[in-house]
Design an enzyme around this catalytic site. Structure first.
Site, mmCIF file in Angstrom:
data_model
loop_
_atom_site.group_PDB
_atom_site.id
_atom_site.type_symbol
_atom_site.label_atom_id
_atom_site.label_comp_id
_atom_site.label_asym_id
_atom_site.label_seq_id
_atom_site.Cartn_x
_atom_site.Cartn_y
_atom_site.Cartn_z
ATOM 1 N N SER A 151 0.859 -1.186 0.000
ATOM 2 C CA SER A 151 0.000 0.000 0.000
ATOM 3 C C SER A 151 0.886 1.223 0.000
ATOM 4 O O SER A 151 2.013 1.187 0.518
ATOM 5 C CB SER A 151 -0.888 0.020 1.255
ATOM 6 O OG SER A 151 -1.434 1.312 1.450
ATOM 7 N N TYR A 165 -0.596 -0.607 10.385
ATOM 8 C CA TYR A 165 -0.761 -0.803 8.927
ATOM 9 C C TYR A 165 0.414 -0.217 8.165
ATOM 10 O O TYR A 165 0.957 -0.835 7.242
ATOM 11 C CB TYR A 165 -2.082 -0.178 8.472
ATOM 12 C CG TYR A 165 -2.464 -0.547 7.051
ATOM 13 C CD1 TYR A 165 -2.871 -1.843 6.731
ATOM 14 C CD2 TYR A 165 -2.438 0.402 6.030
ATOM 15 C CE1 TYR A 165 -3.231 -2.191 5.430
ATOM 16 C CE2 TYR A 165 -2.800 0.067 4.733
ATOM 17 C CZ TYR A 165 -3.199 -1.231 4.441
ATOM 18 O OH TYR A 165 -3.562 -1.557 3.140
#
Ligand SMILES: NC(=O)c1ccc[n+]([C@@H]2O[C@H](COP(=O)([O-])OP(=O)(O)OC[C@H]3O[C@@H](n4cnc5c(N)ncnc54)[C@H](OP(=O)(O)O)[C@@H]3O)[C@@H](O)[C@H]2O)c1
Length: 261
Positions: A151, A165
């Site tokens: 990501s 994350y």
């Protein structure tokens, strides 16, 4: 010479781990559309149906595999079942992950329980299928392709409680480089793509927040988030002969977001 032939995957076998997901189903359809047979992994047998139907509709063969890719025995079994059915493995796409908006905590209070959940969901689920597939490719002496879903958050800090994350996607970027380095001698390339928000059910509730969405797209020069379709060109590049000399790379698919940093 048909220059586009290098993007074809006829007779190749792909595993899409997390193929039942928002990005996964479109990925399975795309691989099948250029000729690949596709094994699709997820924990829910019911949710695998959309992906296997998409593969069949594209004129190829699908193999649904139910398993938890944070469990080594399941990852090993998924590889065994794929080899048993199709006889070879050429491609692995690691598309399990997420949880970004589900557990937001200040960095100084980030609880270990949520930290471990995010790390298992994203990193262990990438590691175990990668190891199992690499062992099979090395044993068979077949060159192969591994593509990890990272990501854009693996490259950027965010003032919004995303410690786990951001850290786990950074770890996936590092693991991509390490696996690429170690497995190059076996002809296995390992790359990653790093999208910004992709319109999928996983992020629907975040995108439904109008203020959040307006702020988000204001930061993206192309003025929108990604659709699953926006990832396919890069995926086919990394999974095919078109990327023969490319390994250890991480392609950011973010509408120009990181260009502004
Ligand atoms: N959507 C975005 O905005 C976005 C942006 C950047 C990066 N990404 C990354 O892209 C990847 C895919 O995202 P997505 O939006 O497609 O996610 P998603 O819709 O939640 O799909 C993930 C899939 O993985 C399966 N799965 C989850 N845990 C599993 C496990 N332990 N074992 C086996 N299967 C498991 C789920 O099916 P079951 O629950 O049935 O197992 C689900 O079908 C993730 O790595 C995510 O971080 C997404």
């Amino acid at each position: 010479m048909d220059e586009l032939a290098r993007y074809r995957l006829d007779d190749r076998v792909a595993i899409v781990s997390g193929g039942s997901g928002g990005i996964g189903v479109r990925t399975c359809a795309a691989l099948a559309g250029v000729g690949a047979k596709v094994a699709v992994i997820g924990r829910s047998a019911e949710r695998l149906t959309a992906a296997t139907d998409a593969v069949t509709a594209a004129g190829s063969e699908a193999l649904p595999i139910v398993g938890d890719m944070t469990v080594k025995a399941d990852a090993d079994r998924a590889v065994f079942e794929t080899l048993e059915r199709f006889g070879r493995i050429d491609i692995l796409i690691n598309a399990i992950g997420g949880g970004a908006g589900a557990v937001l905590h200040n960095a100084e209070d980030y609880p270990e329980k949520d930290w471990d959940w995010i790390f298992d969901l994203n990193l262990r689920s990438t590691l175990l299928p990668s190891q199992a597939v690499a062992r099979a490719m090395i044993a068979a002496g077949t060159a192969g392709r591994i593509l990890n879903l990272s990501s854009v958050r693996g490259q950027l800090g965010l003032n919004a409680g995303y410690s786990a994350y951001v850290a786990v996607k950074g770890a996936i970027n590092a693991l991509t480089r390490q696996h690429a380095t170690e497995w190059a001698k076996h002809g296995i390339t390992v790359n990653a793509i790093s999208p910004t928000f992709v319109r999928t059910p996983q992020v629907e509730s975040m995108l439904a927040d109008k203020e959040f969405y307006e702020k988000l797209i204001a930061r993206i020069p192309l003025g929108r988030i990604a659709e699953p379709d926006d990832l396919i060109g890069a995926m086919l590049f990394f999974c095919s002969d078109a990327s023969s000399f490319v390994t250890g790379q991480n392609l950011t698919l973010d509408g120009g977001l990181t260009a502004t940093q």
